[in-house]
Design a protein around this motif. Sequence first.
Motif, short mmCIF file in Angstrom:
data_model
loop_
_atom_site.label_atom_id
_atom_site.label_comp_id
_atom_site.label_asym_id
_atom_site.label_seq_id
_atom_site.Cartn_x
_atom_site.Cartn_y
_atom_site.Cartn_z
N PRO A 1 0.91 -1.33 -0.32
CA PRO A 1 0.02 -0.04 -0.06
C PRO A 1 1.06 1.37 -0.03
O PRO A 1 2.04 1.39 0.56
CB PRO A 1 -0.82 -0.15 1.24
CG PRO A 1 0.18 -1.14 2.04
CD PRO A 1 0.65 -1.89 1.22
N GLY A 2 0.15 2.45 -0.54
CA GLY A 2 1.16 3.57 -0.53
C GLY A 2 2.12 3.78 -1.38
O GLY A 2 2.78 4.71 -1.36
N VAL A 3 2.19 2.82 -2.35
CA VAL A 3 3.08 2.90 -3.68
C VAL A 3 2.44 2.98 -4.78
O VAL A 3 1.72 2.18 -5.10
CB VAL A 3 3.86 1.46 -3.38
CG1 VAL A 3 5.13 1.43 -4.65
CG2 VAL A 3 4.78 1.38 -1.98
N LYS A 4 3.21 3.45 -5.83
CA LYS A 4 2.59 3.68 -7.24
C LYS A 4 2.99 2.65 -7.91
O LYS A 4 4.45 2.19 -8.17
CB LYS A 4 3.08 4.90 -7.90
CG LYS A 4 2.56 5.12 -9.27
CD LYS A 4 2.98 6.46 -9.79
CE LYS A 4 2.57 6.68 -11.18
NZ LYS A 4 2.95 8.09 -11.69
N HIS A 5 2.22 1.80 -8.16
CA HIS A 5 2.39 0.37 -8.96
C HIS A 5 2.36 0.57 -10.61
O HIS A 5 1.80 1.32 -11.15
CB HIS A 5 1.54 -0.72 -8.64
CG HIS A 5 1.85 -1.02 -7.14
ND1 HIS A 5 2.46 -1.51 -6.62
CD2 HIS A 5 0.89 -0.65 -6.09
CE1 HIS A 5 2.42 -2.01 -5.36
NE2 HIS A 5 1.38 -1.23 -5.00
N LYS A 6 3.30 -0.08 -11.30
CA LYS A 6 3.15 -0.15 -12.62
C LYS A 6 2.18 -0.53 -13.38
O LYS A 6 1.73 -0.09 -14.35
CB LYS A 6 4.51 -0.72 -13.12
CG LYS A 6 5.11 -0.53 -14.57
CD LYS A 6 6.48 -1.49 -14.93
CE LYS A 6 6.71 -1.31 -16.54
NZ LYS A 6 7.96 -2.08 -16.70
N PHE A 7 1.65 -1.49 -12.85
CA PHE A 7 0.57 -2.20 -13.49
C PHE A 7 -0.77 -1.87 -12.68
O PHE A 7 -0.68 -1.97 -11.40
CB PHE A 7 0.80 -3.69 -13.54
CG PHE A 7 1.73 -4.10 -14.60
CD1 PHE A 7 2.14 -3.82 -15.76
CD2 PHE A 7 2.95 -4.57 -13.86
CE1 PHE A 7 3.14 -4.29 -16.57
CE2 PHE A 7 4.17 -4.96 -14.52
CZ PHE A 7 4.25 -4.58 -16.07
N SER A 8 -2.02 -2.21 -13.37
CA SER A 8 -3.18 -2.06 -12.58
C SER A 8 -3.38 -3.17 -11.67
O SER A 8 -2.74 -4.16 -11.75
CB SER A 8 -4.32 -1.97 -13.56
OG SER A 8 -4.43 -3.18 -14.31
#
Length: 249
Positions: free
Chosen positions: A179-186
């Motif tokens: 959580p709280g991290v910008k992920h590369k994939f949906s």
Amino acid sequence: MSSNNDDTAKRNANSKAREKNAQVHQDRDHAAKIVHSQFDNIGLTKRNAEYMFKFNQALGATKLSAEKKSDAVQTMVQQLLEGQKSGKTAKNMWGTVDQKVENTVHPPARPADPRRDYWKNAGYNAVLFLTIFFLMYGVLYFLPTKGSAHAPMMGITGILISAAVAGLGIPIVTMMFTPGVKHKFSVWIRIILVILFLIVWMGIFTVASILPTVLNPVLNPIIYIVLGVLSGAASFFIKRHYNITGGVF
């Protein structure tokens, strides 16, 4: 006459005591000035030099090793000299002297970072799954089953390979949903990737289970149980002494 002599002796004794106390205070003041001088003329402002002097005095009263004390002071001086360039003060950077001493002697735990701790988390998960597999097959052997005297057993090679794959994969799955991290994939793509990982894992597990006995020998179930207890103790030790952030449990 004797009374006068006694009074004179008392006055002399009191005078010597006062002189001794004065000398002690003078020595202490002199020592303090020497310690204080190490923070003068090195580029620190008067306020920051005073902060470092008080910090050094307070840190000296702790049980921290001399080497760690020296390293902490030198590191702070360098950080402070750099911070002064943008107008920072020691109090802005570290709070009060007491707060900084407390954080130095009892540093806060590092924040979790699954990427940085990947191999540590992978090792923990591999040992944890070794525990699960060893105990599962060791115990299942002694449980009654339909149509067979004993439950099917997995060879040692299959257990090691399956645990290694789980250890390598579980931390990656954890990173995918941190959580709280910008992920590369949906989120849906990540769910699909997790399902693919589980399919690959099960495939490797199945292939490992059908390896020929010469490559994948089945050990005595008692040995599996003993290995399960030992690996369980190892996983408990790793969990307790390291900041594991990507574990199943």
